[in-house]
Design a protein around this motif. Sequence first.
Motif, mmCIF file in Angstrom:
data_model
loop_
_atom_site.group_PDB
_atom_site.id
_atom_site.type_symbol
_atom_site.label_atom_id
_atom_site.label_comp_id
_atom_site.label_asym_id
_atom_site.label_seq_id
_atom_site.Cartn_x
_atom_site.Cartn_y
_atom_site.Cartn_z
ATOM 1 N N GLY A 82 0.782 -1.227 0.000
ATOM 2 C CA GLY A 82 0.000 0.000 0.000
ATOM 3 C C GLY A 82 0.811 1.273 0.000
ATOM 4 N N ASP A 83 2.144 1.162 -0.034
ATOM 5 C CA ASP A 83 3.001 2.347 -0.016
ATOM 6 C C ASP A 83 3.445 2.707 -1.432
ATOM 7 O OD1 ASP A 83 3.017 2.575 2.812
ATOM 8 O OD2 ASP A 83 4.525 0.988 2.929
ATOM 9 N N HIS A 84 3.650 3.992 -1.668
ATOM 10 C CA HIS A 84 4.197 4.444 -2.948
ATOM 11 C C HIS A 84 5.722 4.346 -2.857
ATOM 12 C CE1 HIS A 84 0.567 6.121 -4.993
ATOM 13 N NE2 HIS A 84 0.108 6.070 -3.756
ATOM 14 N N VAL A 85 6.253 3.260 -3.374
ATOM 15 C CA VAL A 85 7.686 2.973 -3.282
ATOM 16 C C VAL A 85 8.281 2.975 -4.685
ATOM 17 C CG1 VAL A 85 9.420 1.266 -2.560
ATOM 18 C CG2 VAL A 85 7.324 1.579 -1.215
ATOM 19 N N THR A 86 9.462 3.543 -4.825
ATOM 20 C CA THR A 86 10.163 3.502 -6.106
ATOM 21 C C THR A 86 11.255 2.440 -6.045
ATOM 22 O OG1 THR A 86 11.869 5.111 -5.499
ATOM 23 C CG2 THR A 86 9.782 5.981 -6.373
ATOM 24 N N TRP A 87 11.782 2.097 -7.224
ATOM 25 C CA TRP A 87 12.891 1.147 -7.249
ATOM 26 C C TRP A 87 14.130 1.743 -6.595
ATOM 27 C CZ3 TRP A 87 13.007 -3.852 -7.790
ATOM 28 C CH2 TRP A 87 11.905 -4.480 -8.370
ATOM 29 N N GLY A 88 14.245 3.067 -6.654
ATOM 30 C CA GLY A 88 15.343 3.707 -5.940
ATOM 31 C C GLY A 88 15.219 3.483 -4.443
ATOM 32 N N ASP A 89 14.000 3.633 -3.910
ATOM 33 C CA ASP A 89 13.760 3.373 -2.483
ATOM 34 C C ASP A 89 14.142 1.937 -2.130
ATOM 35 O OD1 ASP A 89 12.643 5.938 -2.199
ATOM 36 O OD2 ASP A 89 10.629 5.205 -2.673
ATOM 37 N N PHE A 90 13.709 1.002 -2.968
ATOM 38 C CA PHE A 90 13.907 -0.421 -2.694
ATOM 39 C C PHE A 90 15.392 -0.790 -2.705
ATOM 40 C CE2 PHE A 90 14.148 -4.871 -4.137
ATOM 41 C CZ PHE A 90 13.337 -5.486 -3.193
ATOM 42 N N ILE A 91 16.099 -0.363 -3.743
ATOM 43 C CA ILE A 91 17.511 -0.733 -3.870
ATOM 44 C C ILE A 91 18.360 0.002 -2.838
ATOM 45 C CG2 ILE A 91 19.506 -0.688 -5.419
ATOM 46 C CD1 ILE A 91 17.522 -1.005 -7.757
ATOM 47 N N GLN A 92 18.057 1.283 -2.605
ATOM 48 C CA GLN A 92 18.832 2.045 -1.624
ATOM 49 C C GLN A 92 18.626 1.501 -0.214
ATOM 50 O OE1 GLN A 92 21.086 4.121 -2.246
ATOM 51 N NE2 GLN A 92 20.652 5.236 -4.142
ATOM 52 N N ALA A 93 17.435 0.983 0.079
ATOM 53 C CA ALA A 93 17.189 0.386 1.395
ATOM 54 C C ALA A 93 18.099 -0.820 1.605
ATOM 55 C CB ALA A 93 15.723 -0.023 1.524
ATOM 56 N N HIS A 94 18.281 -1.626 0.568
ATOM 57 C CA HIS A 94 19.201 -2.758 0.665
ATOM 58 C C HIS A 94 20.645 -2.279 0.781
ATOM 59 C CE1 HIS A 94 15.699 -5.036 -0.792
ATOM 60 N NE2 HIS A 94 16.304 -6.107 -0.317
ATOM 61 N N ALA A 95 20.968 -1.213 0.052
ATOM 62 C CA ALA A 95 22.332 -0.685 0.119
ATOM 63 C C ALA A 95 22.659 -0.204 1.529
ATOM 64 C CB ALA A 95 22.500 0.453 -0.889
ATOM 65 N N ARG A 96 21.704 0.460 2.170
ATOM 66 C CA ARG A 96 21.945 0.958 3.526
ATOM 67 C C ARG A 96 22.182 -0.181 4.508
ATOM 68 N NH1 ARG A 96 18.080 4.781 1.915
ATOM 69 N NH2 ARG A 96 16.367 3.530 2.781
ATOM 70 N N MET A 97 21.385 -1.249 4.399
ATOM 71 C CA MET A 97 21.571 -2.355 5.343
ATOM 72 C C MET A 97 22.900 -3.069 5.115
ATOM 73 S SD MET A 97 18.996 -5.411 3.984
ATOM 74 C CE MET A 97 17.524 -4.395 3.994
ATOM 75 N N MET A 98 23.482 -2.900 3.917
ATOM 76 C CA MET A 98 24.782 -3.495 3.615
ATOM 77 C C MET A 98 25.935 -2.535 3.881
ATOM 78 S SD MET A 98 23.743 -5.420 0.052
ATOM 79 C CE MET A 98 25.364 -6.175 -0.179
ATOM 80 N N GLY A 99 25.596 -1.315 4.330
ATOM 81 C CA GLY A 99 26.631 -0.336 4.624
ATOM 82 C C GLY A 99 27.226 0.311 3.390
ATOM 83 N N ILE A 100 26.491 0.294 2.287
ATOM 84 C CA ILE A 100 26.960 0.909 1.044
ATOM 85 C C ILE A 100 26.405 2.322 0.964
ATOM 86 C CG2 ILE A 100 26.901 0.788 -1.479
ATOM 87 C CD1 ILE A 100 26.555 -2.245 -1.207
ATOM 88 N N ASP A 101 27.288 3.310 0.997
ATOM 89 C CA ASP A 101 26.819 4.698 0.980
ATOM 90 C C ASP A 101 27.278 5.467 -0.256
ATOM 91 O OD1 ASP A 101 29.490 4.875 1.539
ATOM 92 O OD2 ASP A 101 29.256 5.814 3.510
ATOM 93 N N THR A 102 27.928 4.779 -1.188
ATOM 94 C CA THR A 102 28.343 5.443 -2.424
ATOM 95 C C THR A 102 27.165 5.495 -3.395
ATOM 96 O OG1 THR A 102 29.129 3.314 -3.279
ATOM 97 C CG2 THR A 102 30.745 4.737 -2.198
ATOM 98 N N PRO A 103 27.074 6.559 -4.196
ATOM 99 C CA PRO A 103 25.963 6.668 -5.154
ATOM 100 C C PRO A 103 25.971 5.500 -6.138
ATOM 101 C CG PRO A 103 27.117 8.767 -4.925
ATOM 102 C CD PRO A 103 27.959 7.741 -4.225
ATOM 103 N N LEU A 104 24.791 5.005 -6.444
ATOM 104 C CA LEU A 104 24.679 3.908 -7.400
ATOM 105 C C LEU A 104 24.709 4.456 -8.823
ATOM 106 C CD1 LEU A 104 21.900 1.744 -5.716
ATOM 107 C CD2 LEU A 104 24.353 1.295 -5.784
ATOM 108 N N PRO A 105 25.278 3.700 -9.752
ATOM 109 C CA PRO A 105 25.293 4.151 -11.149
ATOM 110 C C PRO A 105 23.882 4.258 -11.703
ATOM 111 C CG PRO A 105 26.032 1.874 -10.976
ATOM 112 C CD PRO A 105 25.939 2.393 -9.581
ATOM 113 N N ASP A 106 23.740 5.113 -12.688
ATOM 114 C CA ASP A 106 22.426 5.404 -13.252
ATOM 115 C C ASP A 106 22.498 5.330 -14.771
ATOM 116 O OD1 ASP A 106 20.273 7.239 -14.390
ATOM 117 O OD2 ASP A 106 19.702 7.218 -12.292
#
Length: 210
Positions: free
Chosen positions: A53-77
């Motif tokens: 029921g939430d308005h989630v983007t793929w950026g939200d989804f992938i960045q959430a995984h990146a944060r839990m892995m300790g990845i703070d560098t910008p992802l390629p686009d």
Amino acid sequence: MRAVTELREGSAVLIDGGRGVCNTTYVDNLVDAIFLTLENDAANGEAFFITDGDHVTWGDFIQAHARMMGIDTPLPDVSSSELRALYGKAPSLISSSVRGAAKALRSREFRTVLLQIPAFERALKSTWEWLESLPESRRQDIRSRFGVPRRKFVPPFAVPLPDEVTFQTQSGTVFFSIQKARDILGYSPRINFQEGMLRVEQWLRFANAL
């Protein structure tokens, strides 16, 4: 797990800045909806969208995984226009899946296992005999549909190239409404996206996947 794997391998990429719609569904919410349909006669013959029921983007989804892995560098686009130039047109999820299945079937390991099944061995033999009976031009056409790789495309700045299924999925713009499920089933997501990601992280750490 795919997001974790791609982030770990350095192959994760955002398409159009990750603005595509990601319709997430936490498993507990899905199970709740299944029980509601079983208990409600009004659900007979109906189809429902079930999401968090939430308005989630793929950026939200992938960045959430990146944060839990300790990845703070910008992802390629990479832009969808660049990918369309590569693929010729917005790809079909079905055709991409068919090509993926064909690739698996061509692998020696997969065929070795399947050939141990008598019914498959007979089917493969019949298919081969049918192919051999076709004119060479027709056989070449079939090979081109399943065996010839597309021309190589290197996005600017050496951005990892997402496959066609990822392109199709991350380019989605439709948010699936759960209003029908709310009205008929009384469905209400218990787990929102943020809580779901916290639980996913706990499970991944428990499974030593992080």
